[in-house]
Design an enzyme around this catalytic site. Structure first.
Site, PDB file in Angstrom:
ATOM      1  N   ASP A 104       0.848  -1.195   0.000  1.00 43.28           N
ATOM      2  CA  ASP A 104       0.000   0.000   0.000  1.00 43.28           C
ATOM      3  C   ASP A 104       0.887   1.249   0.000  1.00 43.28           C
ATOM      4  O   ASP A 104       1.892   1.277  -0.690  1.00 43.28           O
ATOM      5  CB  ASP A 104      -0.941  -0.032   1.221  1.00 43.28           C
ATOM      6  CG  ASP A 104      -2.279   0.629   0.937  1.00 43.28           C
ATOM      7  OD1 ASP A 104      -2.311   1.867   0.863  1.00 43.28           O
ATOM      8  OD2 ASP A 104      -3.276  -0.084   0.782  1.00 43.28           O
ATOM      9  N   SER A 130     -11.153  -1.296  -0.416  1.00 46.57           N
ATOM     10  CA  SER A 130      -9.853  -1.412   0.262  1.00 46.57           C
ATOM     11  C   SER A 130     -10.012  -1.970   1.667  1.00 46.57           C
ATOM     12  O   SER A 130      -9.193  -2.778   2.125  1.00 46.57           O
ATOM     13  CB  SER A 130      -9.171  -0.048   0.344  1.00 46.57           C
ATOM     14  OG  SER A 130      -8.794   0.425  -0.921  1.00 46.57           O
ATOM     15  N   HIS A 172      -3.621   6.169   3.363  1.00 46.22           N
ATOM     16  CA  HIS A 172      -4.381   4.983   2.967  1.00 46.22           C
ATOM     17  C   HIS A 172      -3.803   3.712   3.589  1.00 46.22           C
ATOM     18  O   HIS A 172      -4.532   2.892   4.153  1.00 46.22           O
ATOM     19  CB  HIS A 172      -4.396   4.869   1.435  1.00 46.22           C
ATOM     20  CG  HIS A 172      -5.347   3.849   0.908  1.00 46.22           C
ATOM     21  ND1 HIS A 172      -4.979   2.537   0.667  1.00 46.22           N
ATOM     22  CD2 HIS A 172      -6.663   3.933   0.560  1.00 46.22           C
ATOM     23  CE1 HIS A 172      -6.016   1.868   0.194  1.00 46.22           C
ATOM     24  NE2 HIS A 172      -7.053   2.696   0.128  1.00 46.22           N
TER      25      HIS A 172
END
Length: 235
Positions: A16, A199, A56
């Site tokens: 990520d 996600s 994120h």
């Protein structure tokens, strides 16, 4: 009654944007050394290389740690200036995770370009052979997403009605799983005001998979390991 599974000792690679270890939702004691992968496949392993500057990856890692608090998370940073990278970087990241002995490889991302499918399929095969379970989104808004749409991946679908504390197997026996797309809650912030989506369904499923794997013979890193986890999750 046995204690609930916590993912104890399971190694989860989180591909990520890295992780921010000082975030309130992150247990830094459960973070392993990771790596940064450039778009051209260059690899950096200095501690600062995995520092999240986008948020994120930190939110994804927090969702995993919530479900599997005693697992170890290995940040592999492929997002640098934005949530975009190359297929080559993703394949390099997966191979690096395999080499580090990752039990589970979380990809809260993917490519909707079918031209990437053959290269991803070869990488997934390498992961399966090594006993590393790739967890990835099956689709993005009904468009197949790779590698999540491939055989040999624990594919995840979005279900907004699924409670965050659980998941559900696909009723057709396809081996796919549905989970909530809401991340770990932030006090005072409505769920839909926080970042959310496939996600986080994927991340939470990776945590559930780690807990399932904890109860299996984890010394068996055979090609059939993912099937054993699927069966445990369906049990």
């Amino acid at each position: 009654m046995s204690d609930p599974a916590t993912g104890r000792g399971i190694r989860i690679a989180v591909i990520d944007s890295g992780v921010h270890p000082q975030h309130d939702h992150i247990d830094a004691s459960r973070l392993l050394p990771g790596a940064s992968i450039g778009g051209n496949g260059t690899i950096g392993t200095a501690p600062e290389d995995t520092l999240d500057r986008l948020g994120h990856g930190t939110a994804v890692t927090a969702a995993i740690q919530e479900k599997a608090p005693e697992a170890f998370c290995m940040p592999i940073r492929v997002f640098h200036d934005g949530l975009k990278t190359t297929g080559y970087a993703l394949i390099t990241a997966i191979d690096w995770a395999i080499a580090q002995g990752a039990d589970i490889i979380n990809l809260s991302l993917g490519s909707t370009n079918p031209a990437h499918a053959p290269a991803f399929a070869a990488t997934v095969e390498r992961a399966c052979h090594a006993g590393s379970i790739v967890v990835a989104p099956r689709a993005v808004e009904d468009t197949p997403c790779y590698p999540g749409a491939l055989d040999g991946v624990l594919s995840v679908c979005l279900d907004w009605d699924c409670p965050r504390a659980t998941y559900r197997p696909a009723p057709d026996g396809s081996g796919q799983f549905f989970a909530s797309g809401f991340p770990r809650p932030i006090p005072g912030v409505p769920l839909r005001r926080n970042i959310h989506g496939i996600s986080f369904a994927t991340a939470q499923m990776a945590g559930f998979a780690a807990c399932a794997l904890e109860g299996l013979d984890t010394t068996d890193r055979s090609h059939g390991r993912i099937e054993a986890v699927r069966a445990a999750l369906c049990g």
